[in-house]
Design a protein around this motif. Structure first.
Motif, mmCIF file in Angstrom:
data_model
loop_
_atom_site.group_PDB
_atom_site.id
_atom_site.type_symbol
_atom_site.label_atom_id
_atom_site.label_comp_id
_atom_site.label_asym_id
_atom_site.label_seq_id
_atom_site.Cartn_x
_atom_site.Cartn_y
_atom_site.Cartn_z
ATOM 1 N N LEU A 250 -1.581 8.657 -11.735
ATOM 2 C CA LEU A 250 -0.062 7.953 -11.133
ATOM 3 C C LEU A 250 -0.490 7.068 -12.009
ATOM 4 C CD1 LEU A 250 2.460 9.010 -11.127
ATOM 5 C CD2 LEU A 250 2.375 8.446 -8.722
ATOM 6 N N GLU A 251 0.176 5.990 -12.553
ATOM 7 C CA GLU A 251 0.658 4.916 -12.807
ATOM 8 C C GLU A 251 1.665 4.516 -12.148
ATOM 9 O OE1 GLU A 251 -2.539 3.141 -15.935
ATOM 10 O OE2 GLU A 251 -2.275 5.962 -16.602
ATOM 11 N N PHE A 252 2.403 3.464 -11.411
ATOM 12 C CA PHE A 252 3.205 3.414 -11.753
ATOM 13 C C PHE A 252 4.019 1.499 -10.467
ATOM 14 C CE2 PHE A 252 6.826 3.146 -8.233
ATOM 15 C CZ PHE A 252 8.678 3.598 -8.725
ATOM 16 N N GLU A 253 4.324 1.407 -11.642
ATOM 17 C CA GLU A 253 4.864 -0.666 -11.166
ATOM 18 C C GLU A 253 3.299 -0.937 -11.013
ATOM 19 O OE1 GLU A 253 7.836 -0.056 -8.376
ATOM 20 O OE2 GLU A 253 9.349 0.297 -9.200
ATOM 21 N N GLY A 254 2.630 -0.542 -11.447
ATOM 22 C CA GLY A 254 1.405 -1.668 -11.493
ATOM 23 C C GLY A 254 0.483 -0.894 -10.289
ATOM 24 N N PHE A 255 0.852 0.080 -9.665
ATOM 25 C CA PHE A 255 -0.040 0.797 -8.699
ATOM 26 C C PHE A 255 -1.049 1.740 -9.323
ATOM 27 C CE2 PHE A 255 3.017 -0.824 -5.725
ATOM 28 C CZ PHE A 255 1.775 -1.450 -4.809
ATOM 29 N N ARG A 256 -2.099 2.293 -9.432
ATOM 30 C CA ARG A 256 -2.668 3.376 -9.841
ATOM 31 C C ARG A 256 -3.544 4.248 -8.130
ATOM 32 N NH1 ARG A 256 -6.097 0.383 -14.424
ATOM 33 N NH2 ARG A 256 -4.875 0.681 -15.662
ATOM 34 N N TYR A 257 -2.758 5.480 -8.711
ATOM 35 C CA TYR A 257 -3.446 6.889 -7.839
ATOM 36 C C TYR A 257 -4.026 7.469 -8.252
ATOM 37 C CZ TYR A 257 0.498 5.391 -4.370
ATOM 38 O OH TYR A 257 1.578 4.826 -3.197
ATOM 39 N N SER A 258 -5.856 7.628 -7.603
ATOM 40 C CA SER A 258 -6.286 9.315 -8.483
ATOM 41 C C SER A 258 -6.456 10.095 -7.316
ATOM 42 C CB SER A 258 -7.773 8.433 -8.551
ATOM 43 O OG SER A 258 -8.625 9.110 -8.845
ATOM 44 N N PHE A 373 -6.723 8.353 -3.795
ATOM 45 C CA PHE A 373 -7.574 6.452 -4.190
ATOM 46 C C PHE A 373 -6.418 5.878 -4.102
ATOM 47 C CE2 PHE A 373 -9.108 3.542 -7.183
ATOM 48 C CZ PHE A 373 -10.158 2.674 -5.944
ATOM 49 N N LEU A 374 -5.789 4.963 -3.860
ATOM 50 C CA LEU A 374 -5.184 3.481 -4.455
ATOM 51 C C LEU A 374 -5.352 2.561 -4.656
ATOM 52 C CD1 LEU A 374 -2.344 2.901 -4.557
ATOM 53 C CD2 LEU A 374 -1.696 3.056 -2.372
ATOM 54 N N VAL A 375 -4.507 1.726 -5.786
ATOM 55 C CA VAL A 375 -5.211 0.643 -6.104
ATOM 56 C C VAL A 375 -4.215 -0.426 -7.097
ATOM 57 C CG1 VAL A 375 -5.911 1.067 -8.629
ATOM 58 C CG2 VAL A 375 -7.070 -1.481 -7.367
ATOM 59 N N ASP A 376 -3.665 -1.363 -6.123
ATOM 60 C CA ASP A 376 -2.428 -1.921 -6.755
ATOM 61 C C ASP A 376 -2.635 -2.872 -8.111
ATOM 62 O OD1 ASP A 376 -3.829 -4.398 -6.043
ATOM 63 O OD2 ASP A 376 -3.003 -4.940 -3.725
ATOM 64 N N ALA A 377 -2.351 -3.976 -8.501
ATOM 65 C CA ALA A 377 -2.261 -4.326 -9.554
ATOM 66 C C ALA A 377 -3.090 -5.110 -9.985
ATOM 67 C CB ALA A 377 -1.069 -5.050 -10.180
ATOM 68 N N GLU A 378 -3.393 -6.210 -8.771
ATOM 69 C CA GLU A 378 -4.051 -7.254 -8.940
ATOM 70 C C GLU A 378 -5.454 -6.312 -8.408
ATOM 71 O OE1 GLU A 378 -1.223 -7.451 -6.985
ATOM 72 O OE2 GLU A 378 -1.024 -8.428 -8.724
ATOM 73 N N SER A 414 3.607 13.020 -1.999
ATOM 74 C CA SER A 414 2.867 12.277 -0.884
ATOM 75 C C SER A 414 2.677 10.458 -1.127
ATOM 76 C CB SER A 414 1.761 12.408 -0.354
ATOM 77 O OG SER A 414 0.413 11.465 0.917
ATOM 78 N N GLN A 415 2.028 10.366 -2.713
ATOM 79 C CA GLN A 415 2.069 9.262 -3.427
ATOM 80 C C GLN A 415 3.228 8.716 -3.320
ATOM 81 O OE1 GLN A 415 -0.815 10.478 -6.123
ATOM 82 N NE2 GLN A 415 -1.918 11.682 -5.067
ATOM 83 N N LEU A 416 4.550 9.359 -4.356
ATOM 84 C CA LEU A 416 5.507 8.700 -4.682
ATOM 85 C C LEU A 416 5.672 8.143 -3.913
ATOM 86 C CD1 LEU A 416 6.473 11.874 -7.563
ATOM 87 C CD2 LEU A 416 5.969 8.796 -7.331
ATOM 88 N N GLN A 417 6.716 9.440 -2.260
ATOM 89 C CA GLN A 417 7.389 9.086 -0.839
ATOM 90 C C GLN A 417 6.100 7.112 -0.251
ATOM 91 O OE1 GLN A 417 6.659 12.457 1.466
ATOM 92 N NE2 GLN A 417 7.954 13.396 -0.248
ATOM 93 N N ARG A 418 4.631 7.415 -0.413
ATOM 94 C CA ARG A 418 4.442 5.479 0.225
ATOM 95 C C ARG A 418 4.618 4.588 -0.971
ATOM 96 N NH1 ARG A 418 -1.947 5.156 0.885
ATOM 97 N NH2 ARG A 418 -2.058 2.837 1.446
ATOM 98 N N LEU A 419 4.835 5.172 -2.203
ATOM 99 C CA LEU A 419 5.313 4.114 -2.879
ATOM 100 C C LEU A 419 7.451 3.453 -3.287
ATOM 101 C CD1 LEU A 419 3.509 4.406 -6.323
ATOM 102 C CD2 LEU A 419 3.176 2.389 -4.399
ATOM 103 N N GLY A 420 7.775 4.754 -2.852
ATOM 104 C CA GLY A 420 9.372 4.614 -2.211
ATOM 105 C C GLY A 420 10.046 4.988 -3.232
ATOM 106 N N ALA A 421 8.870 5.338 -4.369
ATOM 107 C CA ALA A 421 9.726 6.028 -5.526
ATOM 108 C C ALA A 421 10.277 7.705 -5.363
ATOM 109 C CB ALA A 421 8.898 6.612 -6.386
ATOM 110 N N LEU A 422 10.187 8.387 -4.510
ATOM 111 C CA LEU A 422 11.146 9.199 -3.342
ATOM 112 C C LEU A 422 11.496 9.052 -2.346
ATOM 113 C CD1 LEU A 422 8.439 12.394 -4.861
ATOM 114 C CD2 LEU A 422 11.456 11.737 -5.309
ATOM 115 N N PRO A 423 12.474 9.537 -1.762
ATOM 116 C CA PRO A 423 12.316 9.564 -0.222
ATOM 117 C C PRO A 423 11.778 10.043 0.812
ATOM 118 C CG PRO A 423 14.543 9.643 -1.504
ATOM 119 C CD PRO A 423 13.675 10.003 -2.239
ATOM 120 N N SER A 424 11.407 9.798 2.004
ATOM 121 C CA SER A 424 10.708 10.956 2.689
ATOM 122 C C SER A 424 11.219 12.387 2.644
ATOM 123 C CB SER A 424 10.060 10.775 4.257
ATOM 124 O OG SER A 424 11.640 10.712 5.116
ATOM 125 N N THR A 425 12.389 12.654 2.590
ATOM 126 C CA THR A 425 12.883 14.058 2.170
ATOM 127 C C THR A 425 12.741 14.861 0.976
ATOM 128 O OG1 THR A 425 15.324 13.561 2.057
ATOM 129 C CG2 THR A 425 14.282 13.559 4.389
#
Length: 589
Positions: A250-258, A373-378, A414-425
């Protein structure tokens, strides 16, 4: 030769020209025509170009997109070239291509030196090359290695990307490693193109106007490469059949999840030999090495992926139950792997997919601890995946795909909720458009994996796409099941031989006896003979029965024909294995 762009990463020559001369083949990079190599038609010798151009004109010039390797048969060398490709997306910013067509080009012909048996063998080998040419699901990249997960890439030493791509690749996932040897020996790194049997799917999620890219990559291990019925279980080294590493990116706003998951055949020594029956009997082989095989398999997994949960989705009755019970006994001996038995058909049969929550309740705590796995844009690593779930059913196709897609959905939420792309509910399933994209990726991935192993689309596709079975889905599953039966019984022996020849498990050698000298029943030609015997006997019986009422002679004829038909049926059934297509080059282990 390599191209070294400013970024410092290695790049293959992506477009080539193939010049066919009477005495040699010449392959040049279109971007730099002085870079290339020639192959002698007299002895198959490979030599880098020295700058001298041939004064003769080639008989044919064609554009190709890579040299996948070379193979030597009885009559000489053949070169496998990629004749068309399609860009299907990108992996961490680099283009990924799917091989659309390939062909073997004959370099030298020594058939005039062969005896009769060698000519027959060569004809069969060349038929196997035709099968290899049609291998589905081959992918590659000219600019990066696509065999390593995102987490492994970030944890390896810097400077790795400056190495030739074949050196970067995980050899487990290089389909053509065996036939690249001569190119590697001649230091033609810019032309050495690793091909991978993959499923590569990508889609764009909107996520309430915050776009994200989701990519699904399933990498097939080549250590126990084969077809559905001829490669079951594990070999003595602990390599299991149909072993696949699936990565959801998942690539979202510079973050990459695996997120990684794996699947593979139950790593015992077992077989299921086709015999014309719809569901051949499973046979667990009582081998003295069984415990060591299981231990080797899971030791390798734990070393590569960390803490392992083995989820066994097989039935708990019949032949599957016996295999599952034997697996459970061996797993109890392992200290560093957790075993969970979940009878998928019992809990989720009749479209009761909601009951898969029963399985999730058992694994959720460990699954959430393993993380992702999660890595930020830097490029800063924010979290790592600390373990893995290994799922299996019998084929590791249909039930396994439904289960893995369910776990992947949980992790994505879980990934989308952590990034704030989805509310926890909320969860991804509340967005019908995005959820459809997610499910389609998993359906198409399941089809790709199934086509590579069984020759047909996956079953239970509707459970992944809709969460329930539909009438149209049942019809499609029925068609696929019939197709699997025909392919497994009457074609997969040849397909298995092609894979064994390609992978180097079988080596062609003039000094070895022919593997195709058959005797007796074995010389029958599979489906035509079986069909002719049965249909002929039944037809004769039908004709004579229609005339049986006219006189006693016709009645006796119908009785005789019926007896012959029954005898033929019994003969075919008793010798079912002899009528099926079987591999000739290598044994089951």
């Amino acid at each position: 030769m390599e191209i070294q762009p400013s970024s410092g990463h290695f790049k293959l020559w992506s477009e080539l020209e193939l010049h066919e001369f009477h005495d040699k083949l010449v392959i040049k990079a279109i971007e730099s025509p002085n870079q290339g190599f020639s192959i002698s038609r007299s002895d198959g010798q490979i030599e880098p170009l020295n700058g001298d151009s041939s004064s003769a004109s080639p008989s044919k010039v064609s554009t190709i997109y890579g040299v996948a390797g070379t193979i030597r048969l009885l009559a000489g060398m053949y070169v496998l070239v990629i004749t068309s490709r399609k860009e299907v997306g990108s992996y961490i910013g680099f283009p990924v291509f799917r091989v659309m067509s390939m062909k073997f080009v004959s370099c030298n012909e020594n058939s005039r030196l062969s005896n009769y048996q060698e000519k027959r063998d060569e004809a069969y080998f060349r038929n196997l090359l035709k099968v290899v040419e049609s291998t589905p699901g081959l992918y590659y990249s000219c600019e990066t290695d696509i065999t390593l997960s995102l987490q492994r890439r970030f944890k390896l030493a810097e400077g790795r990307m400056s190495k030739p791509i074949w050196k970067q690749a995980d050899p487990r996932f290089v389909w053509n490693r065996n036939i690249l040897e001569e190119l590697i020996e001649n230091k033609l790194d810019g032309f050495v193109i690793p091909l991978h049997v993959l499923s590569f799917q990508t889609g764009q999620l909107k996520l309430k106007n915050s776009p994200a890219t989701i990519t699904l990559i399933s990498r097939r291990c080549t250590r126990r490469l084969g077809t559905r019925m001829w490669r079951r279980g594990a070999n003595l080294e602990g390599d299991s059949a149909n072993f696949i590493e699936t990565e959801q990116l998942l690539e979202f706003e510079g973050f990459r999840y695996s997120l990684l998951q794996i699947r593979g055949s139950i790593p015992l020594i077992w077989e299921q030999i086709v015999d014309l029956s719809y569901k051949p009997r499973l046979n667990v082989i009582d081998h003295e090495e069984t415990s060591k095989v299981v231990e080797r398999h899971f030791r390798d997994i734990v070393q590569r992926y960390g803490e392992t949960i083995a989820v066994d989705l097989t039935d708990k009755h019949g032949d599957e139950g016996k295999l599952s019970a034997a697996f459970a006994v061996e797993m109890q001996k392992l200290p560093n792997a957790r075993y969970i038995s979940f009878d998928f058909h019992h809990y989720c049969g009749n479209s009761n997919l909601d009951n898969i929550q029963v399985l999730y309740d058992q694994v959720s705590e460990d699954f959430e601890k393993q993380g992702y796995f999660l890595v930020d844009a830097e490029g800063k690593i924010l979290s790592e995946q600390k373990g893995i779930i290994r799922s299996n059913c019998i084929d590791c196709l249909d039930r396994t795909n439904v289960t893995q897609s369910y776990l992947a959905e949980k992790s994505l939420n879980s990934q989308l909720q952590r990034l704030g792309a989805l509310p926890s509910t909320e969860c991804i399933s509340m967005s019908s458009e995005d959820f459809e994209i997610f499910r389609t990726l998993w359906v198409e991935q399941g089809d790709d994996i199934s086509l590579e192993y069984s020759g047909t689309h996956a079953l239970k596709r509707d459970l992944v796409r809709y969460g329930k079975q539909t009438m149209s889905g049942l019809i499609k599953d029925g068609i696929s099941a019939i197709s699997r039966y025909v392919l497994n019984n009457f074609q997969d022996g040849v397909r298995q031989d092609a894979m064994d020849l390609m992978s180097g498990r079988y080596s062609v050698n003039r000094n070895n006896p022919s593997p195709f000298q058959l005797n007796g029943f074995e010389s029958f030609s599979y489906l035509p003979v079986a069909s002719a015997l049965l249909i002929g006997g039944l037809t004769a019986t039908s004709v004579t029965l229609n005339q049986a009422g006219r006189n006693a002679q016709h009645f006796m004829s119908s009785v005789i024909c019926a007896g012959v038909a029954a005898g033929m049926t019994a003969l075919v059934k008793a010798n079912g294995r002899q009528f099926c297509s079987r591999p000739r080059l290598c044994g089951l282990l």
